[in-house]
Design a protein around this motif. Structure first.
Motif, mmCIF file in Angstrom:
data_model
loop_
_atom_site.group_PDB
_atom_site.id
_atom_site.type_symbol
_atom_site.label_atom_id
_atom_site.label_comp_id
_atom_site.label_asym_id
_atom_site.label_seq_id
_atom_site.Cartn_x
_atom_site.Cartn_y
_atom_site.Cartn_z
ATOM 1 N N TYR A 104 -29.240 -45.412 -14.406
ATOM 2 C CA TYR A 104 -28.396 -45.880 -13.610
ATOM 3 C C TYR A 104 -29.717 -46.629 -12.833
ATOM 4 C CZ TYR A 104 -23.977 -42.843 -14.312
ATOM 5 O OH TYR A 104 -23.809 -42.342 -14.733
ATOM 6 N N HIS A 140 -27.076 -48.637 -8.209
ATOM 7 C CA HIS A 140 -26.168 -47.408 -7.826
ATOM 8 C C HIS A 140 -26.353 -46.535 -6.566
ATOM 9 C CE1 HIS A 140 -25.856 -48.695 -12.240
ATOM 10 N NE2 HIS A 140 -24.109 -47.882 -12.230
ATOM 11 N N GLY A 157 -22.989 -47.315 -15.164
ATOM 12 C CA GLY A 157 -24.441 -47.350 -15.763
ATOM 13 C C GLY A 157 -24.704 -47.601 -17.229
#
Length: 235
Positions: A39, A43, A29
Motif C-alpha cells: 500500500y 491508501h 494494493g
C-alpha cells in the motif's frame, strides 16, 4: 507499506481496514504475493477520508460507498458529484424519517418530496433569489419539511429567520465554490467537492452553536465569571 504499516500510519485497526477493502471503500494494493499486498500514500489518504466520512460526518457504509464510487469515477461532472455528496450527507436523516422512501434508478433511497406549504415557500424563495436548482436537490425537501414543522408547532414566527438563513447559505455556497475553484487540478477540485460537502455540514453546525452561545451572552446576560476572569479561555 504492508497492511500492518497502513494500520499504524492511519490509526485504523487491521480488521477495519480489511472491512473497508471488502466493502470497496479502500482500493486494492499492489499484489506482491498470493497473500500480501503493498500500500502507498494514496491508501493512507483514502482511509483517512473514509474514517472522516463515517466517524465525523456519520455516513452509513452504503452512503460512503456511493461517495467513493463517485470520487473514483473520473468522468463525473462536478455538479453531479455535488449531488452525490449532498445525498450521502442527507440520507442518514432521511432514513430516520418514519415515512417510506422511494428508490431512484441506482437503488439510492430518496426522501419523498415535500408537498405542504413549506415547499411553496421554498420555491418562492428560490425564485426571488434567482437560485436555479434541480427538482431532485435534497435540500428542497429538507427545508420545506422544517417550515412545515414550524407551522405544526405553532411557530410561524420562525419564518422570519428564513431570509437570514438564505443569506448565510449564499455566503457559505460562495465560500464552498471558491475553495473548489482554487483547488487547481480536476482531481484536487473533486476532492474538495467531496470533503467540503460531506464534512462542511458538521463545521457549519459547530460554528452555529458557538455563535449562538456568544450572541445569547451578548443579548441576555453578562459573560460568565470564569470567562471574564480569564479571557484566554474564551474564543
Amino acid at each position: 507499506m504492508r497492511m500492518s504499516e497502513l494500520s499504524t500510519a492511519t490509526g485504523v485497526a487491521v480488521p477495519t481496514l480489511k472491512f473497508y477493502r471488502r466493502e470497496g471503500l479502500l482500493h486494492a494494493g499492489e499484489t506482491t504475493s498470493p497473500n500480501q499486498a503493498r500500500y502507498d500514500e494514496s491508501h493512507v489518504a483514502r482511509v483517512r477520508l473514509v474514517r472522516a466520512m463515517v466517524e465525523i460526518a456519520g455516513l452509513s457504509t452504503a452512503s460512503a460507498q456511493r461517495v467513493i464510487a463517485a470520487l473514483d469515477d473520473g468522468g463525473m461532472p462536478l455538479n453531479s458529484l455535488f449531488g452525490v455528496a449532498q445525498r450521502a450527507v442527507t440520507m442518514p436523516a432521511a432514513l430516520a424519517h418514519p415515512e417510506p422512501a422511494a428508490a431512484d434508478g441506482d437503488g439510492t433511497a430518496e426522501p419523498e418530496a415535500a408537498d405542504g406549504p413549506g415547499a411553496r415557500i421554498i420555491a418562492e424563495l428560490c425564485a426571488r433569489r434567482g437560485w436555479h436548482v434541480h427538482a431532485g436537490n435534497p435540500g428542497l425537501a429538507m427545508a420545506a419539511r422544517v417550515l412545515d414543522a414550524y407551522a405544526q408547532l405553532g411557530r410561524d414566527d420562525l419564518l422570519a429567520t428564513v431570509g437570514a438563513y438564505a443569506d448565510a447559505a449564499d455566503t457559505v455556497a460562495r465560500a464552498d465554490l471558491a475553495a473548489v475553484s482554487g483547488a487547481g487540478s480536476v482531481t484536487a477540485m473533486t476532492d474538495v467537492v467531496v470533503i467540503g460537502t460531506v464534512l462542511g455540514d458538521g463545521l457549519l453546525a459547530g460554528l452555529r452553536r458557538i455563535a449562538q452561545e456568544s450572541e445569547s451572552q451578548r443579548r441576555f446576560s453578562a459573560p460568565p465569571a470564569s470567562l471574564a476572569a480569564d479571557p484566554e479561555e474564551s474564543c
